[in-house]
Structures are given as structure tokens and as C-alpha cells.
Scaffold this motif. Structure first.
Motif, PDB file in Angstrom:
ATOM      1  N   CYS A   8       0.838  -1.197   0.000  1.00 59.75           N
ATOM      2  CA  CYS A   8       0.000   0.000   0.000  1.00 59.75           C
ATOM      3  C   CYS A   8       0.877   1.253   0.000  1.00 59.75           C
ATOM      4  O   CYS A   8       0.664   2.167  -0.800  1.00 59.75           O
ATOM      5  N   TYR A  12       1.064   3.804  -3.209  1.00 59.69           N
ATOM      6  CA  TYR A  12       0.613   5.177  -2.957  1.00 59.69           C
ATOM      7  C   TYR A  12       1.742   6.167  -3.244  1.00 59.69           C
ATOM      8  O   TYR A  12       1.551   7.165  -3.949  1.00 59.69           O
ATOM      9  N   VAL A  36      -6.186   3.968   2.379  1.00 62.81           N
ATOM     10  CA  VAL A  36      -4.741   3.993   2.604  1.00 62.81           C
ATOM     11  C   VAL A  36      -4.533   4.452   4.040  1.00 62.81           C
ATOM     12  O   VAL A  36      -4.469   5.637   4.311  1.00 62.81           O
ATOM     13  N   ASP A  47       3.783   1.692   8.235  1.00 57.84           N
ATOM     14  CA  ASP A  47       3.859   0.521   7.375  1.00 57.84           C
ATOM     15  C   ASP A  47       4.991  -0.374   7.845  1.00 57.84           C
ATOM     16  O   ASP A  47       5.363  -1.318   7.187  1.00 57.84           O
ATOM     17  N   SER A 166      -6.984  -0.882  -4.875  1.00 55.30           N
ATOM     18  CA  SER A 166      -7.153  -2.079  -4.034  1.00 55.30           C
ATOM     19  C   SER A 166      -6.751  -3.345  -4.791  1.00 55.30           C
ATOM     20  O   SER A 166      -6.075  -4.222  -4.234  1.00 55.30           O
ATOM     21  N   VAL A 169      -2.911  -3.424  -5.145  1.00 60.43           N
ATOM     22  CA  VAL A 169      -2.276  -3.777  -3.870  1.00 60.43           C
ATOM     23  C   VAL A 169      -2.402  -5.281  -3.628  1.00 60.43           C
ATOM     24  O   VAL A 169      -1.424  -5.946  -3.254  1.00 60.43           O
TER      25      VAL A 169
END
Length: 184
Positions: A8, A12, A36, A47, A166, A169
Motif C-alpha cells: 500500500c 501510494y 490507505v 507501514d 485495491s 495492492v
């Protein structure tokens, strides 16, 4: 979901630093919609995940929010995303509009399940990986192509950003997680 935090953050960040991104407003909306999670200053900061020997990542609940053990530096994710975006700019012009338009139609088809959409994305990425000559390792080319396709689909139809983000990912998490973990 902690299992896709790294992917993610990378996707991003890639989209945020990519040139010719016509959907920045929608991209930033992914944060406010909770798609996100854990971002500050436009990038994921929680993360940080630690891969365990069983293949899962560690994390614990704190005040009702998932918190990961520090392992991944957000600055490293930014640097990698910027490098991948440069490669993506080179691949961008090699991707035919027909491939993007076909994927847009698949994403618009409400009858297709998430699995079916991911399969269509996978087929498109694999086809492009074979068609575009590259001397780089296959995993890196596949990762960049998936992220460039995400950008091109969202540029074509910004309203699809949530679904394509989505899907991408999930795709890169399923196909390239170990490669991304090693890179980061």
C-alpha cells in the motif's frame, strides 16, 4: 490490513511522485476514506512490519489501532517509489491505449469479482512484461508495469481509483510480496 501495508505504501508513494498523474485529488481522498491507512505527510508511516518465520507480519493492537513493530523506514519507501516511478515513465509510452481501455472496461464491470479483476490485471501485466523488452529483473518489471497500469487506468477514469488501487495492492501482495520485502 497489516498484510498489505508495505505494498500500500509503495503503490501510494509511486502514484504520488509519478509524472502525469491526473487524479491527485482522488489519490489524497484514499486517505480520508481509510483505504490507505497510517499515512502522514502523504506517505505511510506505520507501514513498519516485521516478517515472521511463519510468513506473517508482527503487529499488535494499541488503543484499538493496529501498530507494527518498526522495521521499514518511510524514507526508504519514498526513495524506492521515486526510482520505480522513473522506470515507470519509460514503460508508460510502451503501453498501448487498448490494454488500458480493456482494463478500464473490466473495472467498470460490476459483475466481475475481485478475484476476476485481479486475474485480468495479472494477465495484462504478464502480457506487457513479455511484450516490452527490458534488461531488468522480471519481478521489478512486473511491479513497475502493475503500478503504471494503475496510474493509466486512474488517469483514464479517476472514479475507478479506489477499485484499481485495491486490486493492484492485492495483486502485488500476492505476486511480489517477497520481492518488495527484500527491496525495502
Amino acid at each position: 490490513n497489516g498484510s498489505v501495508q508495505m505494498e500500500c505504501a509503495l503503490l501510494y508513494s509511486f502514484l504520488e511522485v509519478s509524472s502525469d498523474c491526473k487524479f491527485r485529488e482522488q489519490l489524497h481522498c484514499l486517505q480520508s476514506q481509510g483505504i490507505v491507512p497510517f499515512l502522514k505527510g502523504g506517505y505511510c508511516y506505520d507501514d513498519e512490519v516485521e516478517l515472521q518465520t511463519d510468513g506473517n507480519r508482527s503487529g499488535h493492537m494499541q488503543n484499538g489501532e493496529l501498530v507494527f513493530d518498526p522495521e521499514i523506514n518511510e524514507e526508504i519507501v519514498r526513495i524506492i517509489a521515486a526510482q520505480l516511478a522513473e522506470i515507470g515513465d519509460q514503460f508508460d509510452k510502451e503501453i498501448k491505449a487498448r490494454v488500458v481501455n480493456d482494463l478500464v472496461q473490466h473495472f467498470l464491470n460490476e459483475n466481475l469479482s475481485g478475484e476476476e479483476i485481479t486475474q485480468r490485471m495479472s494477465e495484462a501485466v504478464e502480457g506487457l512484461a513479455r511484450a516490452i523488452p527490458s534488461d531488468m529483473e522480471q519481478e521489478k518489471a512486473t511491479l513497475v508495469l502493475a503500478m503504471v497500469l494503475t496510474k493509466k487506468i486512474a488517469n483514464t477514469m479517476p472514479s475507478l481509483l479506489h477499485r484499481v488501487f485495491s486490486t493492484t495492492v492485492n495483486y502485488i501482495s500476492q505476486q511480489l510480496h517477497n520481492y518488495i520485502a527484500a527491496m525495502v
